[in-house]
Design an enzyme around this catalytic site. Structure first.
Site, PDB file in Angstrom:
ATOM      1  N   THR A 196     -19.937 -12.566 -19.354  1.00 19.69           N
ATOM      2  CA  THR A 196     -19.443 -11.680 -18.316  1.00 19.69           C
ATOM      3  C   THR A 196     -17.991 -12.001 -18.042  1.00 19.69           C
ATOM      4  O   THR A 196     -17.603 -13.165 -18.025  1.00 19.69           O
ATOM      5  CB  THR A 196     -20.270 -11.816 -17.024  1.00 19.69           C
ATOM      6  OG1 THR A 196     -19.650 -11.040 -16.000  1.00 19.69           O
ATOM      7  CG2 THR A 196     -20.367 -13.255 -16.559  1.00 19.69           C
ATOM      8  N   GLU A 340     -25.670 -11.911 -14.556  1.00 18.93           N
ATOM      9  CA  GLU A 340     -26.391 -13.148 -14.215  1.00 18.93           C
ATOM     10  C   GLU A 340     -27.844 -12.892 -13.805  1.00 18.93           C
ATOM     11  O   GLU A 340     -28.607 -13.832 -13.616  1.00 18.93           O
ATOM     12  CB  GLU A 340     -25.681 -13.889 -13.075  1.00 18.93           C
ATOM     13  CG  GLU A 340     -24.341 -14.531 -13.464  1.00 18.93           C
ATOM     14  CD  GLU A 340     -23.147 -13.597 -13.340  1.00 18.93           C
ATOM     15  OE1 GLU A 340     -23.360 -12.349 -13.279  1.00 18.93           O
ATOM     16  OE2 GLU A 340     -22.010 -14.087 -13.300  1.00 18.93           O
ATOM     17  N   LYS A 449      -7.833  -6.179   3.133  1.00 19.51           N
ATOM     18  CA  LYS A 449      -7.721  -6.694   4.509  1.00 19.51           C
ATOM     19  C   LYS A 449      -6.408  -6.221   5.090  1.00 19.51           C
ATOM     20  O   LYS A 449      -5.339  -6.742   4.788  1.00 19.51           O
ATOM     21  CB  LYS A 449      -7.816  -8.216   4.517  1.00 19.51           C
ATOM     22  CG  LYS A 449      -8.137  -8.735   5.913  1.00 19.51           C
ATOM     23  CD  LYS A 449      -8.732 -10.131   5.916  1.00 19.51           C
ATOM     24  CE  LYS A 449      -9.315 -10.456   7.297  1.00 19.51           C
ATOM     25  NZ  LYS A 449      -9.856 -11.808   7.386  1.00 19.51           N
ATOM     26  N   TRP A 454     -11.166  -5.166   7.776  1.00 20.65           N
ATOM     27  CA  TRP A 454     -11.604  -4.947   6.395  1.00 20.65           C
ATOM     28  C   TRP A 454     -11.753  -3.466   6.081  1.00 20.65           C
ATOM     29  O   TRP A 454     -12.265  -2.705   6.889  1.00 20.65           O
ATOM     30  CB  TRP A 454     -12.977  -5.600   6.170  1.00 20.65           C
ATOM     31  CG  TRP A 454     -12.973  -7.087   6.255  1.00 20.65           C
ATOM     32  CD1 TRP A 454     -13.475  -7.838   7.276  1.00 20.65           C
ATOM     33  CD2 TRP A 454     -12.409  -7.998   5.319  1.00 20.65           C
ATOM     34  NE1 TRP A 454     -13.286  -9.176   7.017  1.00 20.65           N
ATOM     35  CE2 TRP A 454     -12.632  -9.304   5.823  1.00 20.65           C
ATOM     36  CE3 TRP A 454     -11.745  -7.836   4.104  1.00 20.65           C
ATOM     37  CZ2 TRP A 454     -12.205 -10.453   5.137  1.00 20.65           C
ATOM     38  CZ3 TRP A 454     -11.333  -8.988   3.428  1.00 20.65           C
ATOM     39  CH2 TRP A 454     -11.556 -10.271   3.946  1.00 20.65           C
TER      40      TRP A 454
END
Lengths: 554, 579
Positions: A196, A340, A449, A454
């Site tokens: 990955t 994963e 940010k 956010w």
């Protein structure tokens, strides 16, 4: 009283059951497929547009022949054999022959940069590399970046000048025995190695086992997950180097579904043609492919009546795509996962609690990443390490655990902050609601940010992609002298459409909070993407890093 | 050696050089299912009909708290990992709590068949080594009777209810051993010496620090009907339970979704109610437990009241439900799937229920297989075929699920052709199939080379559909030719006046064996032997017609609802001799 009491149970007195000791290995799926669905078809679209087709029984014979060839070439249990190819019948043969002799198939991402290709071949320790003929030039270019490159190749397809010394796949198989005395490989043996790049630094390898592969297939096949039946015809557009094409090469034979491989032909015309000709009922892939297919279907005012479900994952599915496909009678099933995780973590299907809700409430839930399969345990934690409430609003960091989740990276180990307390830190910031639906707010490193607040880049991208002239949009945070970071949108328009920055910003102003409107909109022909189809935000950040500084400094 | 050099080499692979993957080491245990169910579907319902007929309902979250309390209670009673704890109970929420609490502390739940003869009940409890028995209030009498046959065996007893309001109203449990030593938190028996389930749970903590039980540890112990010799115990493991659960809910198996409502009429002492206590909660469906009331009125009531979408049970139950629905001219519109197994589905039942809008999913399996082996669904090759062809396939036992390998072996020891006609002995192998019997150390011929001989004679057709011709011991051998008792029974059950029919072979001087049919008629119908034989004669080969037809009120059945052919053979053994 709700306190937990330490039980101090001595498990050493537990007794074994009477069950047979049967390993969960790939050979088991292989033999089940041949025994029960030997006549079922595997179809591949070739480079010239024609179709190759054979049965599972034929496939079974060639897998044995390939195994004999591998053994004769000196491949031993534990060795890594790389593939560098599209989704084809030969790639499927590798998917079975290699693990079934106890070796490991390293599915290489064909879209890596040349230096990265050599790097992964080296890191994996590949002993032999199987490459599609059409990709031989790309591999050759890669080998040129490493002067002492000496790994041998096998070419799948027509002989190629790019690799004149390579073996020919068909010549290797020719006249070999059509059965093989398959060993009983331990289920915890490494089977497939997949790297990955969605991490910082070098690509990280995940080594799936026979056991994790079978369990993932059983969980992914469930009615509330991919819902695969023997009656299905499945076309994985997602490549076999993108987390095992999400498990389909093992799930389809396990269930006995017909398999259709699109080969290198992933343009919308070819995809639509293949779906129509082969009666595809289910397909899977990242949003990019389907954005293009949608555009083409709308242009033709056409439908795909056999296509009952489209599994979309890899990146968030824009609501506009979901709606547009629904208008064409295609049900989109949103899924989420990671390399994963083998990879499927969540799939978005309806639940009992939603049955009485309005279509728009149901749609809102289905647009989320979905509900967890029985193979994944999860925690969503705030900055203090406490569980966030299931209100669909409070974001938390997502950690996962399960028998198909990795505990370490290949030849790197587990001593990394992403592996802690038996869980894996996904790096995704999410919410979970009262119905158990996970929603991805952002990759933690992609959140913008701005002035201490956010902004979810994913949400803003989805909104922008709702504009009728926009085909794709990527949003990144760029450095700003005053606000620290501000969002900037990169937009690719639909064919034949025009749009300018102020018009888009004004349109957005009617849909998002004023402070979330991107400071700049940059129009591009196409958004740069990673080897597995996600936005390559790192490149955009690097290239445009001073965009707002130059302006704000004026 | 240059890798490209070809050398002639026989494929001898040294697996010691294989390398392990990077995957987490997570045990496939019942706790995993439990945690998943509670974490993801805490508000989902479990409904149970109690002994008094009322309905009890709670959520998965409530269930989890009680499972924890029960675990604490078991530990306080001295139950240790490896110990066997028996249940003698119907399908209730308390039984379900045992299904989780017992294995999750590493102990083994022995689900006792309540329909065994008293001596057999005592035998299995002792053979299983059960020191503790949980019994339904409504089943105290048969348990007492069983324990009375083995006075030296004195297990501790817990009655699965709340203590009665008045202590004097409760009779003492005569066969219970002395009250267990009072460990911390253990409930004391009431004045009459009876320990009650609810008293055990009361004041126990609602969470438990569950251990990580090894997936190969025994979880549930289930004895098969024991049609020959003593009952044989199968000890399912946590691993076999989890893997079987995943396989059972697949689309081509039972196809269960979170949005379903599942009613197991099949008892929790019949191969784990076919595994449903585990896979239903894994999926997060609503689970409805019928308790002791399995008559057609009660079943129909539950299906309607709880909007059941999937139910599971043996044919007997549905024969009665069919009769009732026809009598009322009623339908069950929420019921989309009826999984029927345990015995072959009579075609007449399949057709009658289809007329009522109910689709039967036929399944086949055995206690030794956890139990699911096959389910009969349509496949690509017949999904567009004419109905008659689809019906013929759906009436077969079905296609094998992904965790079951099979072979059909002829008398010469070779695989028979998969032509749907050539029969042989059916052997199976898989992750949820037993490789031996509990505490039986001598090798048995049914376990050989990693395979289990099912004892069924079967065919498999080119599409992979299994058909059970007969239990090998139930085939009727007449003049050297085989007659399938199952096929003949299904034919006879097609007669509109026949409710159930059972065919056995009885000794015949000339033909060795000849078929004899035992018939129970539908309510209000009449029929005589000659008429039925003539009717059958229009449908089967002449030599298949039963020599005699015996009309009885009800066919004797085993504890799990199958025909008790052994008893009929014993009672009527001489019927054809001297005739």
């Amino acid at each position: 009283m709700t306190t937990t009491v330490d039980s101090r149970l001595d498990l050493s007195t537990a007794i074994p059951g009477t069950m047979m000791d049967v390993p969960l290995n790939i050979r088991w799926i292989f033999e089940h497929a041949l025994r029960n669905n030997g006549a079922r078809e595997i179809v591949t679209r070739l480079d010239d547009g024609s179709f190759h087709r054979y049965s599972y029984a034929d496939f079974g014979r060639r897998v044995a022949q390939l195994a004999h060839a591998l053994v004769e070439l000196g491949i031993e249990p534990g060795d890594r054999v790389a593939s560098f190819g599209w989704n084809t019948y030969r790639h499927l043969e590798l998917y079975f022959a290699v693990p079934m002799i106890g070796a490991i198939l390293h599915t290489t991402n064909i879209r890596l940069f040349p230096e990265q290709v050599c790097w992964v071949f080296d890191h994996a320790g590949d002993k032999l590399i199987f490459v599609d003929a059409s990709l031989a030039p790309a591999v050759r270019n890669a080998t040129l970046t490493q002067p002492d490159f000496a790994k041998p190749f096998v070419v799948m397809g027509e002989p190629t000048e790019a690799l004149p010394d390579a073996h020919d796949y068909e010549a290797l198989l020719k006249d070999r025995p059509e059965t093989f005395p398959w060993p009983e490989v331990d289920e915890r043996t490494g089977a497939i190695l997949c790297y990955t790049s969605a991490t910082t630094g070098d690509p990280k390898g995940v080594l799936f086992t026979h056991r994790s592969t079978i369990l993932h297939a059983l969980a992914a096949g469930q009615s509330d997950a991919l819902a695969v039946s023997q009656r299905d015809t499945i076309m994985p557009v997602v490549p076999m180097f993108h987390v095992n094409a999400w498990g389909i090469p093992y799930l389809a034979p396990m269930i006995g579904a017909k398999l259709v491989f699109p080969g290198a032909k992933l343009d919308p015309h070819s995809v639509i043609d293949t779906v129509e000709r082969e009666g595809v009922t289910m397909s899977l892939g990242v949003p990019t492919v389907w954005l293009a297919v949608r555009d083409e279907l709308e242009k033709r005012d056409a439908y795909l009546p056999t296509l009952k479900s489209l599994i979309i994952g890899g990146s968030a599915c824009p609501p506009s795509l979901f709606d547009d496909l629904a208008k064409r009678g295609i049900a989109t099933v949103h899924a989420w996962g990671m390399t994963e995780m083998s990879p499927i973590g969540t799939v978005s299907r309806t639940v009992a609690e939603l049955e009485d809700k309005s279509p728009s409430e149901q749609r809102e839930e289905l647009l989320k990443q979905g509900r967890f399969t029985p193979l994944v345990a999860w925690k969503l934690l705030d900055d203090d390490g406490n569980d966030v409430p299931r209100d669909g609003k409070t974001p938390g960091a997502l950690w996962v655990r399960g028998p198909a989740v990795t505990s370490s990276y290949f030849r790197v180990g587990s001593d990394l902050p992403v592996f802690a307390d038996g869980y894996f830190h996904t790096g995704d910031i999410c919410t979970i609601d009262q119905y158990g639906y996970l929603q991805l707010v952002d990759r933690s490193k992609d959140l913008v940010k701005s002035g201490g607040e956010w902004i979810s880049s994913v949400d803003l991208e989805n909104t922008i992609m709702g504009h009728p002239h926009v085909r794709e949009a990527a949003v990144i945070g760029l450095e700003h002298a005053k606000w620290v970071e501000r969002p900037v949108a990169f937009v690719a328009l639909r064919e034949g459409q025009t749009l300018d920055e102020p018009s888009l910003q004004a349109w957005l102003g009617e849909r998002v909070a004023k402070w979330q409107i991107p400071d700049r909109v940059v129009f591009l022909d196409a958004i740069p993407r990673t080897g597995v189809g996600k936005f390559l935000k790192r490149d955009l950040r690097a290239q445009y890093k001073n965009l707002l500084l130059d302006e704000s400094g004026k | 050696m240059d890798i490209l050099t070809r050398t002639a080499r026989a494929p001898q692979l040294d697996l010691s050089t294989a390398i392990p993957g990077t995957m987490m080491d997570v045990q496939l245990n019942i706790r995993w299912i439990f945690d998943h169910a509670v974490r993801n579907n805490p508000a989902r319902e479990i409904v149970a009909r109690l002994d008094d007929g009322s309905l009890f309902r709670y959520t998965y979250a409530d269930f989890a708290k009680r499972v924890a309390q029960l675990a604490h209670a078991l530990v306080a009673l001295g139950v240790k990992p490896g110990d066997r704890v028996a249940s003698f109970a119907w399908n209730t929420h308390r039984h379900l709590e045992l299904y989780y609490a017992v294995p999750m502390i590493g102990a083994v739940l022995h689900t006792t068949n309540i329909r065994l003869f008293p001596e057999q009940v005592a035998w299995v409890l002792q053979h299983g080594g059960d020191r503790l028995v949980f019994v339904d209030e409504s089943l105290r009498a048969p348990l007492e009777k069983a324990l009375a046959t083995a006075p030296h065996y004195r297990p501790e007893i817990v009655v699965m209810s709340a203590p009665p309001a008045s202590a004097s109203a409760a009779p003492a449990f005569a066969s219970a051993s002395a009250a267990p030593a009072s460990a911390s938190g253990a409930a004391a028996p009431d004045a009459a010496g009876t320990v009650y389930f609810e008293s055990l749970l009361a004041s126990q903590p609602e969470t438990f620090d569950w251990p990580d039980v090894d997936e190969n540890a025994a979880a549930i112990l289930c004895y098969t009907g024991g049609t020959t010799g003593d009952p044989k115990g199968v000890a399912y493991t946590h691993r076999s339970t989890v893997v079987h659960s995943f396989a059972a809910t697949l689309v081509d198996a039972i196809n269960i979704r979170q949005s379903d409502t599942v009613l197991p009429v099949v008892p929790m002492f019949h191969a784990n109610a076919w595994g449903s206590p585990y896979y239903v909660l894994t999926i997060g469906a609503k689970y409805v437990l019928p308790g002791p009331k399995l008559d057609p009125h009660s079943v129909i009531d539950l299906v309607e009241g709880e909007k059941v979408t999937i139910s599971l049970g043996v044919p007997t139950v549905w024969l009665a439900v069919r009769d009732e629905l026809e009598k009322r001219d009623a339908y069950l519109p929420t019921l989309k799937t009826l999984l029927i197994g345990g015995s072959a589905v009579p075609p007449s039942l399949f057709d009658d229920l289809k007329k009522r809008g109910i689709s039967i999913l036929q399944g086949w399996g055995m206690t030794e297989m956890s139990p699911l082996g096959t389910t009969s669904t349509l496949m690509h090759e017949n999904e567009n075929a004419p109905w008659a062809e689809q019906r013929a396939d759906l009436l077969k036992q079905g296609r094998f699920n992904p965790i079951c390998a099979w072979k059909v072996i002829g008398e010469d020891g070779n695989d028979v052709p998969t032509d749907g006609r050539t029969a042989g002995d059916l052997w199976v192998r898989g992750h949820a199939i037993t490789g031996g019997y509990f505490n039986v150390s001598e090798p048995l011929p049914v376990f050989e080379g990693g395979w289990f001989m099912t004892g069924d004679v079967a065919t498999v057709d080119p599409r992979g559909y299994l058909s059970i011709v007969d239990r090998s011991k139930d085939l009727v051998k007449s003049g050297g030719e085989w007659i399938s008792s199952v096929d003949l029974e299904n034919t006879v059950m097609g007669h509109p006046s026949v409710r159930e029919a059972c065919v056995i072979g009885l000794t015949h001087e000339k033909w060795q064996e000849r078929p004899v049919a035992f018939v129970a008629l539908r309510e209000g119908h009449t029929l005589d032997e000659a008429t039925l034989q003539a009717w059958i004669g229009e449908r089967v080969a002449k030599w298949w017609i039963p020599d005699r037809v015996v009309f009885i009120d009800a066919i004797p059945r085993t504890g799990v609802g199958k025909f008790l052919k052994r008893e009929l053979r014993a009672t009527y053994g001489d019927l054809l001799l001297g005739s």
